[in-house]
Design a protein around this motif. Sequence first.
Motif, PDB file in Angstrom:
ATOM      1  N   ASN A 158      -2.622  -1.877   7.495  1.00  0.00           N
ATOM      2  CA  ASN A 158      -3.988  -1.635   7.018  1.00  0.00           C
ATOM      3  C   ASN A 158      -4.865  -2.867   7.188  1.00  0.00           C
ATOM      4  OD1 ASN A 158      -3.288   0.974   6.269  1.00  0.00           O
ATOM      5  ND2 ASN A 158      -3.062   0.506   4.103  1.00  0.00           N
TER       6      ASN A 158
ATOM      7  N   ALA B  68      -5.386   2.999  10.848  1.00  0.00           N
ATOM      8  CA  ALA B  68      -4.202   2.194  11.187  1.00  0.00           C
ATOM      9  C   ALA B  68      -3.278   2.989  12.100  1.00  0.00           C
ATOM     10  CB  ALA B  68      -3.475   1.758   9.929  1.00  0.00           C
TER      11      ALA B  68
ATOM     12  N   ARG C 269       2.935  -0.980   5.357  1.00  0.00           N
ATOM     13  CA  ARG C 269       1.653  -0.263   5.355  1.00  0.00           C
ATOM     14  C   ARG C 269       0.496  -1.221   5.092  1.00  0.00           C
ATOM     15  NH1 ARG C 269       4.409   3.072   1.736  1.00  0.00           N
ATOM     16  NH2 ARG C 269       5.377   4.872   2.737  1.00  0.00           N
ATOM     17  N   TRP C 270       0.691  -2.108   4.115  1.00  0.00           N
ATOM     18  CA  TRP C 270      -0.368  -3.065   3.775  1.00  0.00           C
ATOM     19  C   TRP C 270      -0.713  -3.934   4.970  1.00  0.00           C
ATOM     20  CZ3 TRP C 270      -0.797  -8.437   3.432  1.00  0.00           C
ATOM     21  CH2 TRP C 270      -1.925  -8.915   2.744  1.00  0.00           C
TER      22      TRP C 270
ATOM     23  N   LEU D 252      -1.158   4.819   4.321  1.00  0.00           N
ATOM     24  CA  LEU D 252      -1.614   4.191   5.549  1.00  0.00           C
ATOM     25  C   LEU D 252      -3.014   4.703   5.863  1.00  0.00           C
ATOM     26  CD1 LEU D 252      -0.369   2.264   7.716  1.00  0.00           C
ATOM     27  CD2 LEU D 252       0.138   4.312   9.064  1.00  0.00           C
ATOM     28  N   LEU D 253      -3.929   3.796   6.149  1.00  0.00           N
ATOM     29  CA  LEU D 253      -5.281   4.193   6.506  1.00  0.00           C
ATOM     30  C   LEU D 253      -5.282   5.011   7.793  1.00  0.00           C
ATOM     31  CD1 LEU D 253      -7.194   0.819   5.903  1.00  0.00           C
ATOM     32  CD2 LEU D 253      -7.103   2.805   4.386  1.00  0.00           C
TER      33      LEU D 253
ATOM     34  N   ASN E 297      -8.111  -3.013   9.675  1.00  0.00           N
ATOM     35  CA  ASN E 297      -9.442  -3.374   9.166  1.00  0.00           C
ATOM     36  C   ASN E 297     -10.032  -4.533   9.965  1.00  0.00           C
ATOM     37  OD1 ASN E 297      -9.541  -1.418   7.165  1.00  0.00           O
ATOM     38  ND2 ASN E 297      -8.710  -2.765   5.574  1.00  0.00           N
TER      39      ASN E 297
ATOM     40  N   SER F 150       0.831  -1.205   0.000  1.00  0.00           N
ATOM     41  CA  SER F 150       0.000   0.000   0.000  1.00  0.00           C
ATOM     42  C   SER F 150       0.861   1.247   0.000  1.00  0.00           C
ATOM     43  CB  SER F 150      -0.910   0.018   1.233  1.00  0.00           C
ATOM     44  OG  SER F 150      -1.742  -1.116   1.287  1.00  0.00           O
TER      45      SER F 150
END
Length: 288
Positions: free
Chosen positions: A278, A77, A274-275, A73-74, A282, A70
Amino acid sequence: MLKLGPGRLGASISAAFGCLLAAVVLVGCTPASETPPTLSSGTSGPRIASSPSPIIPSASATSGEPPLGSAQLLGSAAAMTVLAVGDSHARALGVGMANVSPNRLNLIINDAMGGCGIMESTQYKLSFSDLTDTPSACGTWPDRWAEDVKKYHPQAVFLTTSNWDYNPQMIDNSGKLMTLADEPFRKKFDANMDRAINILSASGAKVFLENSVPNPLMSGVMAAVAARHPGNTVLLDLQSQFCNGQVCPPVIGGITVNDESGHPFGESQNRLGRWLLNQIANTLHAAS
């Protein structure tokens, strides 16, 4: 039968027995590299281009370029405590999560040790080395991880030893090197994974597993591990971040995926970090 090409999966075998990152403070080590053994797996994974990313594709993978993690970053997160445990790939991905969590945005405790799996073996054999004694520190994971959970109370734990435990190891007094294709090895791997998940989830943390070794046998074993612990584990499709079902390119979007030892590094490491954060965020928010 899967036969890997000239590229290498990484395995850290430093004299210090790996790296420890606690409260996002890194004590460095230099990872070595390994070429994984050939295991009987029924079907082969994708074609490895030039040098492999240690990933197999998911059934849902497309024929386009893999996303390689990703770019952003959300917002959700954040304010998470994440414990990373396992081998040098767990270490590398834990570093990626720490890199993208500046100013303690997330607390990443990295107790992964390069050159150590979960098998409590006495010896191991890498393709480029002689039979080697397993460092005694590798067998301390049950106590170390239990202490980590007690001390840090993580909301999530990222666990992977698949890259190291793909190697032939001596696990009993039979005098035989075994791999996951051997029943005694498989039984011990399953039992130790079950034990690890019970330790790591004892305070309510969700344990995140992944499917990154380029062999359907290991991928299937990890899916079975997750299925045995449906309330405590999540199996992340990390493979789909490197591969598209036909090939695992060494460069994605101009970014080199792995270093010479086969570990994600630099921007690849950060995008995967980052992935992972995230995906963890979630999952945690969906459960709250």
